[in-house]
Design a protein around this motif. Structure first.
Motif, PDB file in Angstrom:
ATOM      1  N   MET A 187       0.789  -1.240   0.106  1.00 42.27           N
ATOM      2  CA  MET A 187       0.054   0.040  -0.015  1.00 42.27           C
ATOM      3  C   MET A 187       0.912   1.292   0.029  1.00 42.27           C
ATOM      4  O   MET A 187       0.845   1.937  -1.083  1.00 42.27           O
ATOM      5  N   MET A 188       1.911   1.381   0.929  1.00 37.33           N
ATOM      6  CA  MET A 188       2.606   2.400   1.050  1.00 37.33           C
ATOM      7  C   MET A 188       3.616   2.842  -0.136  1.00 37.33           C
ATOM      8  O   MET A 188       3.548   3.820  -0.656  1.00 37.33           O
ATOM      9  N   ILE A 189       3.998   1.594  -0.857  1.00 34.81           N
ATOM     10  CA  ILE A 189       4.896   1.790  -2.118  1.00 34.81           C
ATOM     11  C   ILE A 189       4.014   2.352  -3.050  1.00 34.81           C
ATOM     12  O   ILE A 189       4.577   3.255  -3.817  1.00 34.81           O
ATOM     13  N   VAL A 190       2.828   1.506  -3.371  1.00 35.20           N
ATOM     14  CA  VAL A 190       2.149   2.102  -4.593  1.00 35.20           C
ATOM     15  C   VAL A 190       1.495   3.383  -4.417  1.00 35.20           C
ATOM     16  O   VAL A 190       1.487   4.264  -5.449  1.00 35.20           O
ATOM     17  N   ARG A 191       0.622   3.692  -3.123  1.00 38.13           N
ATOM     18  CA  ARG A 191       0.005   4.737  -3.108  1.00 38.13           C
ATOM     19  C   ARG A 191       0.749   6.035  -3.093  1.00 38.13           C
ATOM     20  O   ARG A 191       0.173   7.183  -3.302  1.00 38.13           O
ATOM     21  N   ARG A 192       2.065   6.049  -2.631  1.00 38.87           N
ATOM     22  CA  ARG A 192       2.945   6.929  -2.665  1.00 38.87           C
ATOM     23  C   ARG A 192       3.124   7.635  -4.099  1.00 38.87           C
ATOM     24  O   ARG A 192       3.314   8.998  -3.980  1.00 38.87           O
ATOM     25  N   ALA A 193       2.845   7.007  -5.070  1.00 39.89           N
ATOM     26  CA  ALA A 193       3.002   7.387  -6.240  1.00 39.89           C
ATOM     27  C   ALA A 193       1.711   8.074  -6.841  1.00 39.89           C
ATOM     28  O   ALA A 193       2.138   8.994  -7.688  1.00 39.89           O
ATOM     29  N   LEU A 194       0.808   8.189  -6.315  1.00 36.21           N
ATOM     30  CA  LEU A 194      -0.504   8.891  -6.655  1.00 36.21           C
ATOM     31  C   LEU A 194      -0.697  10.084  -5.960  1.00 36.21           C
ATOM     32  O   LEU A 194      -0.783  10.209  -4.812  1.00 36.21           O
ATOM     33  N   CYS A 195      -0.717  11.303  -6.696  1.00 35.95           N
ATOM     34  CA  CYS A 195      -0.545  12.618  -5.982  1.00 35.95           C
ATOM     35  C   CYS A 195      -1.732  13.519  -6.649  1.00 35.95           C
ATOM     36  O   CYS A 195      -2.232  13.311  -7.677  1.00 35.95           O
ATOM     37  N   PRO A 196      -2.177  14.453  -5.633  1.00 33.87           N
ATOM     38  CA  PRO A 196      -2.920  15.477  -6.378  1.00 33.87           C
ATOM     39  C   PRO A 196      -2.088  16.491  -7.167  1.00 33.87           C
ATOM     40  O   PRO A 196      -0.814  16.491  -7.336  1.00 33.87           O
ATOM     41  N   ARG A 197      -3.002  17.454  -7.981  1.00 38.71           N
ATOM     42  CA  ARG A 197      -2.133  18.358  -8.594  1.00 38.71           C
ATOM     43  C   ARG A 197      -1.434  19.537  -7.722  1.00 38.71           C
ATOM     44  O   ARG A 197      -2.038  19.437  -6.415  1.00 38.71           O
ATOM     45  N   PRO A 198      -0.310  20.133  -8.142  1.00 34.69           N
ATOM     46  CA  PRO A 198       0.250  21.176  -7.244  1.00 34.69           C
ATOM     47  C   PRO A 198      -0.739  21.915  -6.594  1.00 34.69           C
ATOM     48  O   PRO A 198      -1.380  22.627  -6.979  1.00 34.69           O
ATOM     49  N   GLY A 199      -0.391  22.090  -5.044  1.00 33.86           N
ATOM     50  CA  GLY A 199      -1.187  23.022  -4.282  1.00 33.86           C
ATOM     51  C   GLY A 199      -2.593  22.330  -3.911  1.00 33.86           C
ATOM     52  O   GLY A 199      -3.270  22.757  -3.149  1.00 33.86           O
ATOM     53  N   HIS A 200      -2.625  21.078  -4.530  1.00 31.22           N
ATOM     54  CA  HIS A 200      -4.026  20.576  -4.002  1.00 31.22           C
ATOM     55  C   HIS A 200      -3.932  19.345  -3.099  1.00 31.22           C
ATOM     56  O   HIS A 200      -2.763  18.910  -2.473  1.00 31.22           O
TER      57      HIS A 200
END
Length: 468
Positions: free
Chosen positions: A176-189
């Motif tokens: 979970m930690m390894i894979v979900r760390r890759a998914l991000c919001p748009r800058p500032g979101h």
DNA sequence: GGAACTCGCCAC
DNA sequence: AAACGTGGCGAGTTCC
């Protein structure tokens, strides 16, 4: 050809759903490319190291000795051949086609240390090759655009692909930690996820209208899983805040209650609860075995209560199953029979949302399809409505995905309060007015990640003070 | 050399 | 009477 009028509502939901999904697909989800590239290198190094160690073991040398060419440690055909034909291990679990299984459960039972190493390699390869590599392959300018399909699933649920956004690891902490760390919001979101709580159970209740089940749903202080855990494990002073008791509660929830709803029966349930969760064997139980709790080890506790072996426990669970459907939820049981009988007569079934399922279905299909389908349609209705409202208000926050009973939003922190209020109004209130067949309250939970954080960092978000 | 299959494993 | 519902995907293997 005659169509019932509700079918037009179903069509409208599909039509608007496709458009709303396309909108989310177009937005996409940001990937931390720097992180993914680096993590893939790390994983590759770790995997190489583990593979090098593995190939030094006696187990591997024996294996290599028995084949003509080179061993491929990732070939389960070769592995099954070595374990079952060469080493002569008794087959305890078969694959669907009747071969000896080499999945995690089968390998763990053999109690060979080298096989644990192999499983660790498998796990890391899964993370690297299915998830991280999938993100890299599918991203465009650092954004993935998973497809959400409405035309592929028998129950009129959705599916997702390229990459599949609906099976990102969650239960295994490391993955979970390894894979979900890759998914991000748009800058500032921030990324926000809203989940319908117990949606399928609630929607099932809209079909069978079982009195006891409705009482559980209408009384948030009551807890069906705890009540069942008390009965199955024969513990009066049950405290779910105690770690060991919570393990039993989870065992009952995931090993009995849900499987029973899906149409499973006592033998599988008993095995799942005692062996997978309680860590007990399939024969006679001895003192000191099983998980540890205030009442002593699980085996000791059961022996004291007169259940001295696994077969005795199976009998015990059989009685509880009978009680479950016969005394606790008789109206639910009756509904299952009625729907099965009606399907056999007509050859199809119609969901509360207007969708028609026809073709050859098993008894379990007939009780599961309407619930699975219309639970998802609640999500879909909310998704469409929320998408329209965010668009109309020209907000910066956008829906980016969906996982059957949850919606993921890429949110502008300045719009947080407004979006949360809107979300709650749509998902828990407006939907009730649209579909009067929803005779139970619906509820949601919200999780939020920090500004510029990743999906791995999401935490429960207490939003109810907005409404108090 | 690609299509179709099996197996294992991730999610709800 | 029967005996867990729905998907996607990577790797290995087999078929043509």
């Amino acid at each position: 050809m005659y169509y019932e009028p509700e079918i037009m509502n179903a069509y409208k939901l599909l039509h608007e759903g496709v458009l709303a999904f396309a909108h989310a697909e177009q937005q996409g989800i940001r990937i931390d490319m720097e992180y993914v590239t680096l993590k893939m290198k790390h994983l590759t190094r770790t995997i190489e190291k583990l593979e090098a160690n593995f190939s030094k073991t006696k187990f591997f040398r024996h294996w290599q000795h028995t084949v003509k060419g080179k061993v491929n440690i990732h070939s389960n055909v070769q592995l099954a051949n070595f374990l079952y034909k060469i080493k002569g291990i008794q087959i305890e679990k078969e694959t669907v086609s009747g071969q000896g299984a080499t999945d995690e459960e089968a390998l763990r039972k053999m109690d060979i240390p080298e096989l644990s190493d192999l499983l660790q390699i498998r796990k890391l390869k899964k993370i690297r090759d299915t998830y991280l590599d999938g993100f890299i392959r599918e991203q465009v300018d650092g954004y993935i655009h998973p497809f959400f399909n409405l035309h592929l699933v028998k129950t009129y649920r959705s599916s997702s692909d390229s990459p599949n956004f609906q099976n990102i690891p969650k239960r295994d902490e490391e993955a979970m930690m390894i894979v979900r760390r890759a998914l991000c919001p748009r800058p500032g979101h921030q990324l926000l996820e809203l989940d319908y709580s117990g949606l399928e159970v609630r929607i099932a209740a809209c079909y069978h209208k079982d009195k006891t089940m409705l009482a559980y749903i209408n009384n948030p202080a009551s807890d069906m899983h705890t009540d069942m855990a008390k009965q199955i494990f024969i513990i009066d002073k049950f405290n779910k805040d105690l770690p060991s008791h919570n393990v039993l509660r989870q065992a009952v929830k995931n090993g009995f209650v849900f499987p029973e709803f899906y149409g499973d029966y006592y033998k599988n349930c008993a095995e799942s609860m005692a062996c997978s969760w309680g860590k007990l064997g399939r024969g006679v139980w001895k003192p000191g075995q099983g998980i540890d709790m205030p009442e002593g080890h699980l085996a000791d506790h059961f022996i004291k209560k007169g259940i001295k072996s696994f077969p005795k426990f199976v009998d015990h669970v059989q009685k509880i199953e009978k009680d479950f459907w016969g005394r606790r939820f008789p109206e639910y049981a009756k509904w299952k029979e009625t729907w099965w009988r009606e399907y056999k007569k007509k050859g199809y079934l119609i969901m509360h949302t207007g969708f028609r399922c026809s073709g050859i279905m098993s008894r379990n299909d007939v009780i599961n399809y309407p619930v699975q389908g219309s639970a998802f349609h609640c999500l879909l209705w909310s998704f469409i409505e929320l998408d329209k409202r965010l668009e109309r208000k020209e907000m910066n926050s956008k829906i980016v995905g969906q996982v059957h009973d949850s919606i993921i939003i890429d949110i502008d922190p300045r719009e947080l309060e407004e979006v949360v209020k809107l979300v709650y109004k749509i998902t828990c209130q407006d939907i009730q007015k649209t579909w009067p067949w929803i005779i139970v309250p619906l509820d949601i939970e919200i999780e939020l990640c920090p500004i510029d954080g990743s999906w791995a960092e999401k935490e429960k978000y207490e939003f109810r003070y907005f409404f108090s």
